[in-house]
Scaffold this active site. Sequence first.
Site, PDB file in Angstrom:
ATOM      1  N   ASN A   1     -23.459  62.500 -67.739  1.00 27.25           N
ATOM      2  CA  ASN A   1     -24.647  62.489 -66.872  1.00 27.25           C
ATOM      3  C   ASN A   1     -25.683  63.519 -67.335  1.00 27.25           C
ATOM      4  O   ASN A   1     -26.428  63.273 -68.257  1.00 27.25           O
ATOM      5  CB  ASN A   1     -24.288  62.672 -65.408  1.00 27.25           C
ATOM      6  CG  ASN A   1     -25.343  62.042 -64.509  1.00 27.25           C
ATOM      7  OD1 ASN A   1     -25.592  60.840 -64.651  1.00 27.25           O
ATOM      8  ND2 ASN A   1     -25.974  62.795 -63.633  1.00 27.25           N
TER       9      ASN A   1
ATOM     10  N   TYR B   1     -24.175  69.909 -54.371  1.00 29.75           N
ATOM     11  CA  TYR B   1     -25.565  70.365 -54.515  1.00 29.75           C
ATOM     12  C   TYR B   1     -26.161  70.416 -53.114  1.00 29.75           C
ATOM     13  O   TYR B   1     -26.984  69.574 -52.750  1.00 29.75           O
ATOM     14  CB  TYR B   1     -26.351  69.409 -55.439  1.00 29.75           C
ATOM     15  CG  TYR B   1     -25.858  69.481 -56.869  1.00 29.75           C
ATOM     16  CD1 TYR B   1     -24.700  68.823 -57.264  1.00 29.75           C
ATOM     17  CD2 TYR B   1     -26.523  70.258 -57.807  1.00 29.75           C
ATOM     18  CE1 TYR B   1     -24.216  68.931 -58.556  1.00 29.75           C
ATOM     19  CE2 TYR B   1     -26.059  70.364 -59.103  1.00 29.75           C
ATOM     20  CZ  TYR B   1     -24.905  69.701 -59.472  1.00 29.75           C
ATOM     21  OH  TYR B   1     -24.436  69.816 -60.763  1.00 29.75           O
TER      22      TYR B   1
ATOM     23  N   TYR C   1     -20.220  70.939 -71.308  1.00 30.66           N
ATOM     24  CA  TYR C   1     -20.221  69.511 -71.607  1.00 30.66           C
ATOM     25  C   TYR C   1     -20.262  69.352 -73.122  1.00 30.66           C
ATOM     26  O   TYR C   1     -20.926  70.131 -73.813  1.00 30.66           O
ATOM     27  CB  TYR C   1     -21.503  68.862 -71.092  1.00 30.66           C
ATOM     28  CG  TYR C   1     -21.535  68.391 -69.667  1.00 30.66           C
ATOM     29  CD1 TYR C   1     -20.453  67.766 -69.068  1.00 30.66           C
ATOM     30  CD2 TYR C   1     -22.710  68.512 -68.920  1.00 30.66           C
ATOM     31  CE1 TYR C   1     -20.530  67.287 -67.756  1.00 30.66           C
ATOM     32  CE2 TYR C   1     -22.794  68.041 -67.613  1.00 30.66           C
ATOM     33  CZ  TYR C   1     -21.708  67.431 -67.042  1.00 30.66           C
ATOM     34  OH  TYR C   1     -21.782  66.955 -65.765  1.00 30.66           O
TER      35      TYR C   1
ATOM     36  N   GLU D   1     -28.541  64.600 -66.904  1.00 34.66           N
ATOM     37  CA  GLU D   1     -29.974  64.335 -67.121  1.00 34.66           C
ATOM     38  C   GLU D   1     -30.319  64.256 -68.611  1.00 34.66           C
ATOM     39  O   GLU D   1     -31.381  64.687 -69.049  1.00 34.66           O
ATOM     40  CB  GLU D   1     -30.864  65.379 -66.433  1.00 34.66           C
ATOM     41  CG  GLU D   1     -30.886  65.294 -64.947  1.00 34.66           C
ATOM     42  CD  GLU D   1     -29.647  65.897 -64.310  1.00 34.66           C
ATOM     43  OE1 GLU D   1     -28.957  65.168 -63.572  1.00 34.66           O
ATOM     44  OE2 GLU D   1     -29.364  67.074 -64.543  1.00 34.66           O
TER      45      GLU D   1
ATOM     46  N   ASN E   1     -16.751  62.257 -65.584  1.00 39.88           N
ATOM     47  CA  ASN E   1     -17.711  63.035 -64.818  1.00 39.88           C
ATOM     48  C   ASN E   1     -18.101  62.277 -63.563  1.00 39.88           C
ATOM     49  O   ASN E   1     -18.613  61.159 -63.663  1.00 39.88           O
ATOM     50  CB  ASN E   1     -18.965  63.270 -65.663  1.00 39.88           C
ATOM     51  CG  ASN E   1     -19.930  64.247 -65.019  1.00 39.88           C
ATOM     52  OD1 ASN E   1     -19.747  65.462 -65.133  1.00 39.88           O
ATOM     53  ND2 ASN E   1     -20.916  63.734 -64.308  1.00 39.88           N
ATOM     54  N   GLU E   2     -17.834  62.866 -62.432  1.00 40.75           N
ATOM     55  CA  GLU E   2     -18.211  62.247 -61.155  1.00 40.75           C
ATOM     56  C   GLU E   2     -17.961  60.743 -61.202  1.00 40.75           C
ATOM     57  O   GLU E   2     -18.835  59.940 -60.895  1.00 40.75           O
ATOM     58  CB  GLU E   2     -19.675  62.537 -60.834  1.00 40.75           C
ATOM     59  CG  GLU E   2     -19.937  64.007 -60.587  1.00 40.75           C
ATOM     60  CD  GLU E   2     -21.335  64.305 -60.069  1.00 40.75           C
ATOM     61  OE1 GLU E   2     -22.225  63.459 -60.238  1.00 40.75           O
ATOM     62  OE2 GLU E   2     -21.510  65.377 -59.472  1.00 40.75           O
TER      63      GLU E   2
ATOM     64  N   GLU F   1     -18.750  71.717 -59.935  1.00 42.67           N
ATOM     65  CA  GLU F   1     -20.177  71.919 -60.204  1.00 42.67           C
ATOM     66  C   GLU F   1     -20.770  72.357 -58.889  1.00 42.67           C
ATOM     67  O   GLU F   1     -20.931  71.539 -57.977  1.00 42.67           O
ATOM     68  CB  GLU F   1     -20.849  70.603 -60.614  1.00 42.67           C
ATOM     69  CG  GLU F   1     -20.820  70.302 -62.071  1.00 42.67           C
ATOM     70  CD  GLU F   1     -21.514  68.980 -62.380  1.00 42.67           C
ATOM     71  OE1 GLU F   1     -22.530  68.644 -61.754  1.00 42.67           O
ATOM     72  OE2 GLU F   1     -20.996  68.260 -63.255  1.00 42.67           O
TER      73      GLU F   1
HETATM   74  C1  GAL Z   1     -24.209  66.041 -61.186  1.00 42.27           C
HETATM   75  C2  GAL Z   1     -23.775  65.712 -62.610  1.00 42.27           C
HETATM   76  C3  GAL Z   1     -24.442  66.636 -63.602  1.00 42.27           C
HETATM   77  C4  GAL Z   1     -25.917  66.716 -63.323  1.00 42.27           C
HETATM   78  C5  GAL Z   1     -26.137  67.184 -61.900  1.00 42.27           C
HETATM   79  C6  GAL Z   1     -27.577  67.283 -61.474  1.00 42.27           C
HETATM   80  O1  GAL Z   1     -24.051  64.958 -60.363  1.00 42.27           O
HETATM   81  O2  GAL Z   1     -22.389  65.771 -62.747  1.00 42.27           O
HETATM   82  O3  GAL Z   1     -24.214  66.165 -64.890  1.00 42.27           O
HETATM   83  O4  GAL Z   1     -26.468  65.478 -63.512  1.00 42.27           O
HETATM   84  O5  GAL Z   1     -25.557  66.271 -61.029  1.00 42.27           O
HETATM   85  O6  GAL Z   1     -28.291  68.126 -62.267  1.00 42.27           O
END
Ligand code: GAL
Length: 935
Positions: free
Chosen positions: A126, A242, A82, A128, A185-186, A275
């Site tokens: 994003n 995730y 990033y 965090e 991003n997303e 990701e």
């Molecule tokens: C994703 C996002 C990342 C980070 C991750 C959670 O949704 O693209 O930047 O926020 O979640 O750690």
Amino acid sequence: MVAATFWAPGSPAGAEAGPEAGADRAVAAPKITYDKYSLMVDGKRVLLWSGEFHYFRLPSQALWRDTLERIKAAGFNGVSLYFHWGYHSPKQGVYDFTGVRDVDRLLRMTEELGLYVVARPGPYINAETTGGGLPAWLKNVPGRARSSDPGYTAAYREWLDRINPIIVRHQATRGGSVIAYNAENEYAVNTDRAYMADISARARAAGIDVPITHNQCCDAADWTTDWSTGQGAVDILGVDDYPQAFNCPDPRTWGTWGTGVTERRSREAPVYAAEYQAGAIDLNDAGYEKCRELTGPDYMKVYYKSNLVTSGATMFGYYMAYGGTSWGWLPQPNDVYTSYDYGAAITENRQLTTKYDEFKRQGLFLTTAAPLTKTDPASAPASSNAAVHTEARANPDTGTQVVLVRHADRTTDADESATLTWTAPDGSYTVPVRVKGRDAKLLLAGYDMGGQRLAVSTSELLTHTESGGRDVAVLYGKEGTQGTTVLRYATRPTVKVLSGSVQTSYANGNLTLGYDHQGLARVLISDGGRRPLLLLLGTDAEAAKFWRADDVLVRGTSLVRSAKGQSTIHLRADLAKAGDVEVFAPARGLTLNGKRITARRTPSGSLLAHAAGPKAVRLPELTRWRSAEGAPEAKPGFDDSRWTVADKTTTVSPIKPKTLPVLYADDYGYHHGHVWYRGRFTSDGQEKTVDLNAITGRKGIYQVWLNGRYLGSAAGGVQADAGDASTPPNPDPGPGHFTIPSGLLKAGQPATLAVLVGNMGHNDDWTAEDVRQKQPRGLVGASVGDAAITWKIQGARATDPVRGPLNNGGLIGERLGWTLPGYSDRTWRPAQSTITPGSSWLRTTFNLDLPKDQDVPLTLRFPQGSGKYRVILFLNGWNMGQYLSTGPQRDFALPAGILRERGRNTLALAVIAEENATIGKPTLVPVANHRGGAR
Ligand code: GAL
């Protein structure tokens, strides 16, 4: 098959590049293309196995290299990066790419190390981080962020016009490392196609000629040409996933399946796990070790290996490979604290974990076995036990098969065995397999392993090398399980078992080896019509001890950074302790970190040497603390003549103030850390309370003084208070009502109200709604009876040119440089451990003399004190994070580079106490001690 080709730029290669980057640009520039199977570099297929790294979370160039070397040594061939707009831009029109923000240097390092890069410049990221990467000054720009609104468009174009040229000159098509460019991003809800299209258009216009990708989330928007109607489409659509979510307190639960394995999102592009979860944010303060367990080796085996076979993915981005530290005011306040360790494979202090071992086992395999870059679903070996599931893919050109073997019930801990009836390219084989506990295997059949032919194996391949006219291959399996490997020969080969217990038989061209995975067995096979093979058969743990640098295999060290040379191998490696180092190469001599060491040849044909470990180190105690009062601003007589007058009556924030004037810190250009307010009024003698509202972000507080008397503190408003699309803004965010002690105000007399408001960072804008991101910080309402108050405000003085815009807020020590090594605290008094409510400062210095050839990461540990307080810690002027007495973080990384490992260091602590508190003495703690390091 449709192959997309991108034009190669006609401008002289490297024309804009830095001095080192231009070195080998004369070589013909490759084209980066793709088809439904994989990316291709000049027609050669590449399986992209990349890990996410945030340079902004590691403020030390030397440690960038160290960490990138660790990532590479784990078998990754790429990193996903990033680029953080707000980190580079303190105000509109001002950008800084120097020092810890020198991303050109970062990209040169990836080139030097031979790592591909997926460049992800947002504009929104994003991650965090404060504002999700949007600069805080954007809060003052009218128009919705992440849309084609003119105000926002002008702003993000400013950023792209600066970051794109840097990325452009580092593209693989110009001899650099960047192999793909990720737009936004997303970007999934509240989307605006014109905005998305403009990001790609600007990238192309700037010279981006690698594929443009997007990391899609949540099935919401579709950004590919082949499936969507077009505007804003990217070339390769990836999926973010995730599957374990962020449930760190309960690390043994397993996430959803089905959606938990990467899906194909573009018909004519590779499956891209953009990701894929490789750690977790610690939403519930369970501690990152729990997050590491939640996303540990067993999860990695089952989910990651399924992505390869079930989904056929050939592009991977693991979030995170190394998380790092949200130092300064980098954290987004709602989900994270200072540490962004993330439970990743490499810890915040750069230590390697069992997750790293698993990445290495998978990464070395996937970047070794070339047929995996092009596979179609294929029929799998039949399993005799329904509880053992098999699934396969095969390379249509070579016939090579890769078979996934796992429990049918992927969550079970059971120990199941089965017999596989396997129709492989070299014949039919019947072999036993066992799946013990949460596990999954990737087994090969019909594979040209260097000069050998692997017919089938129930052991997994780690890697193989060819050197000095022979092959060395490492196969592995779970400790105690049986393994069968069949190799093809024209005639009966000569087999010599050098160590371990391995049974061999030969029939019909098949050399069958049977063994239990136990320690490390060594088998030397020669003749049979092929060049010699040293076969190493080990357990998972033994496999993880191997390192591969180019064609050299090494074991015995804690890390291998590089291995160069022919007759002498020059090894750059780290060691946690003294021990044997074994190098599989046809060399005669060995150097370790620049020094020759005596090595002898072993029966395995390797070189064996004994290497010394690190010397023990002693760290100083932190003593001689001195202190100063931290809130002179609260005193009525304090000179605030140079402070900013706060008299605005309008704001672009969608959240409107409760009282006027507008007191939002950002509206006066104070974007990070604390702000002071001083309000003056004439008392009518009737005022009973001071009534305030402040928004600080989660866990933030504000403190109030009237005529120099401390009245108390209150919790600031948080994100939920500001509302989102479904909830209206809270009309009373972060309320605080403070009783005025009798006699403090006198009718007709001037009074001074002083308020110190914390700012825990800016909200992200994940849902592209603007209201969250533009949520103000600072006071949103202030009244004292009917008094007419005039206000002044003071935040950070100026941006620190070295440490950047996120380092400092407006505390007195930050404004006057008490944080800096050069400041003299001679007039300060010796510190007490008891602290009264309000703000105070502590300082000390310490000298280090760590050995030059050792890597000793240090943390600062805060003992549990009593009372409620928080400490912002500055190491040599760098804001390395915020300790809260309420937890959860107690250890703070002190990265080398900022930490002077040989020299004098200055620690300054800003202590903000809500009540009487006792703070214990912080200590320096060594996290590890290795001989070596990235030098
Ligand atoms: C994703 C996002 C990342 C980070 C991750 C959670 O949704 O693209 O930047 O926020 O979640 O750690």
